[in-house]
Design a protein around this motif. Structure first.
Motif, PDB file in Angstrom:
ATOM      1  N   THR A  52       0.841  -1.202   0.000  1.00 13.23           N
ATOM      2  CA  THR A  52       0.000   0.000   0.000  1.00 13.23           C
ATOM      3  C   THR A  52       0.876   1.251   0.000  1.00 13.23           C
ATOM      4  O   THR A  52       0.891   2.013  -0.953  1.00 13.23           O
ATOM      5  CB  THR A  52      -0.940   0.006   1.211  1.00 13.23           C
ATOM      6  OG1 THR A  52      -1.699  -1.204   1.217  1.00 13.23           O
ATOM      7  CG2 THR A  52      -1.887   1.186   1.138  1.00 13.23           C
ATOM      8  N   VAL A  83       5.520   1.194  -5.293  1.00 14.12           N
ATOM      9  CA  VAL A  83       4.171   0.619  -5.374  1.00 14.12           C
ATOM     10  C   VAL A  83       3.911   0.055  -6.764  1.00 14.12           C
ATOM     11  O   VAL A  83       3.378  -1.053  -6.919  1.00 14.12           O
ATOM     12  CB  VAL A  83       3.108   1.674  -4.996  1.00 14.12           C
ATOM     13  CG1 VAL A  83       1.700   1.149  -5.270  1.00 14.12           C
ATOM     14  CG2 VAL A  83       3.242   2.062  -3.531  1.00 14.12           C
ATOM     15  N   ASN A 104       3.119  -3.861  -7.326  1.00 13.86           N
ATOM     16  CA  ASN A 104       1.716  -4.164  -7.609  1.00 13.86           C
ATOM     17  C   ASN A 104       1.403  -4.349  -9.089  1.00 13.86           C
ATOM     18  O   ASN A 104       0.532  -5.157  -9.438  1.00 13.86           O
ATOM     19  CB  ASN A 104       0.827  -3.051  -7.058  1.00 13.86           C
ATOM     20  CG  ASN A 104       0.907  -2.927  -5.553  1.00 13.86           C
ATOM     21  OD1 ASN A 104       1.695  -3.604  -4.898  1.00 13.86           O
ATOM     22  ND2 ASN A 104       0.105  -2.044  -4.991  1.00 13.86           N
ATOM     23  N   TYR A 148      -1.518   3.523  -4.570  1.00 10.26           N
ATOM     24  CA  TYR A 148      -2.167   2.221  -4.460  1.00 10.26           C
ATOM     25  C   TYR A 148      -3.392   2.139  -5.374  1.00 10.26           C
ATOM     26  O   TYR A 148      -3.573   1.157  -6.096  1.00 10.26           O
ATOM     27  CB  TYR A 148      -2.579   1.981  -3.009  1.00 10.26           C
ATOM     28  CG  TYR A 148      -3.306   0.678  -2.784  1.00 10.26           C
ATOM     29  CD1 TYR A 148      -2.622  -0.524  -2.689  1.00 10.26           C
ATOM     30  CD2 TYR A 148      -4.694   0.652  -2.638  1.00 10.26           C
ATOM     31  CE1 TYR A 148      -3.282  -1.721  -2.471  1.00 10.26           C
ATOM     32  CE2 TYR A 148      -5.371  -0.534  -2.425  1.00 10.26           C
ATOM     33  CZ  TYR A 148      -4.667  -1.719  -2.337  1.00 10.26           C
ATOM     34  OH  TYR A 148      -5.338  -2.897  -2.121  1.00 10.26           O
ATOM     35  N   SER A 194      -2.366   1.805  -8.922  1.00  6.63           N
ATOM     36  CA  SER A 194      -1.811   0.478  -9.208  1.00  6.63           C
ATOM     37  C   SER A 194      -2.916  -0.557  -9.336  1.00  6.63           C
ATOM     38  O   SER A 194      -2.861  -1.430 -10.211  1.00  6.63           O
ATOM     39  CB  SER A 194      -0.825   0.062  -8.110  1.00  6.63           C
ATOM     40  OG  SER A 194      -1.478  -0.287  -6.910  1.00  6.63           O
ATOM     41  N   LYS A 195      -3.926  -0.467  -8.504  1.00  9.59           N
ATOM     42  CA  LYS A 195      -5.003  -1.448  -8.550  1.00  9.59           C
ATOM     43  C   LYS A 195      -5.933  -1.202  -9.742  1.00  9.59           C
ATOM     44  O   LYS A 195      -6.574  -2.123 -10.245  1.00  9.59           O
ATOM     45  CB  LYS A 195      -5.783  -1.435  -7.233  1.00  9.59           C
ATOM     46  CG  LYS A 195      -4.989  -2.011  -6.066  1.00  9.59           C
ATOM     47  CD  LYS A 195      -4.530  -3.439  -6.353  1.00  9.59           C
ATOM     48  CE  LYS A 195      -3.882  -4.100  -5.168  1.00  9.59           C
ATOM     49  NZ  LYS A 195      -3.490  -5.502  -5.434  1.00  9.59           N
TER      50      LYS A 195
END
Length: 256
Positions: free
Chosen positions: A100, A118, A122, A163, A166-167
């Protein structure tokens, strides 16, 4: 589904789960192994991984641990090779490992090194691990990739930008790879959990927890076991014509 009803759902499957030492990853391994699969557990947290592997083996589950640093391309390749050798092939990959790091900071407060870290873990790490596993997944004939995203990009969670970005990238990768790999009979899906009570979310302020509680259709805390059903389903024969999809598992906080 109860444990009894899923006891043979993944019988004979060979699955690799990253970020498996604790939290959601460990819960996934427990559910996958309990459904009949042989599971390779990969993580950078070696002491915690060893303890988790030992505990699962004591229950008679088929698991083994493997070292993995997703930020290191050589480590990714070595982990995939060692895990696949131990498993005797590979039918499923759960790309769960992530960091995270950007929680509680605005966009202007983020440091370039943090952003890059990150993204390296990720996004690039998920891509590299998937590529490393593709030959074995193709050979399986029933390969399945499950990428762990998050519901944060679905509603635009603030003060978590690296985060969230990245997601969001993981969702895009999932859809693109689903089209690339469909001809190989490999399914690629994403699971997007809401705020779940695990070690990795202990930093989250109470106000954010309350925001989720107030916004969920199901008014309770989200637990790791709440997410396991979607992952087991996506790895199973029940999902062989299900690909390129994002399953938001968050009690109705985001209805996707």
């Amino acid at each position: 589904m109860s444990a009894a009803s899923t006891a043979t759902l993944l019988a004979g499957r060979r699955i690799l789960v990253t970020g498996a030492a604790r939290g959601l990853g460990l819960a996934f391994v427990d559910a996958i192994a309990a459904a009949g699969a042989k599971v390779a557990m990969a993580d950078i947290l070696q002491e915690e991984l060893a303890a988790s592997v030992a505990a699962l083996k004591q229950r008679g589950l088929q698991v083994e641990g493997f070292a993995l640093d997703l930020a290191d391309a050589a480590s990714v390749k070595a982990c995939a090779a060692a895990a696949t050798k131990w498993l005797g092939g590979l039918d499923g990959l759960v790309n769960n490992a992530a960091i995270t790091n950007s929680g509680g900071k605005s966009s202007e407060q983020l440091e370039v090194d943090m952003w890059d870290r990150v993204m390296d873990v990720n996004v690039r790490g998920t891509w590299l691990m998937t590529n490393a596993c593709l030959p074995s997944l193709r050979a399986s004939g029933r390969g399945a990739v499950v990428n762990l995203s998050s519901d944060t990009p679905l509603w635009g969670a603030p003060n978590l930008l690296a985060y969230v970005a990245s997601k969001s990238a993981v969702i895009g990768m999932t859809r693109s790879l689903a089209r690339e790999l469909g001809a190989d009979n490999i399914t690629v899906n994403a699971v997007a959990p809401g705020l779940t009570l695990v070690e990795a979310t202990q930093y989250v302020p109470q106000a954010r927890h309350q925001h989720y509680l107030d916004g969920r259709a199901i008014r309770r805390d989200q637990l790791p076991e709440d997410v396991c059903g979607a992952v087991v389903f996506a790895l199973s024969d029940m999902a062989r014509f299900f690909t390129g999809q994002v399953m938001a598992v968050n009690g109705g906080f985001v209805m996707h």
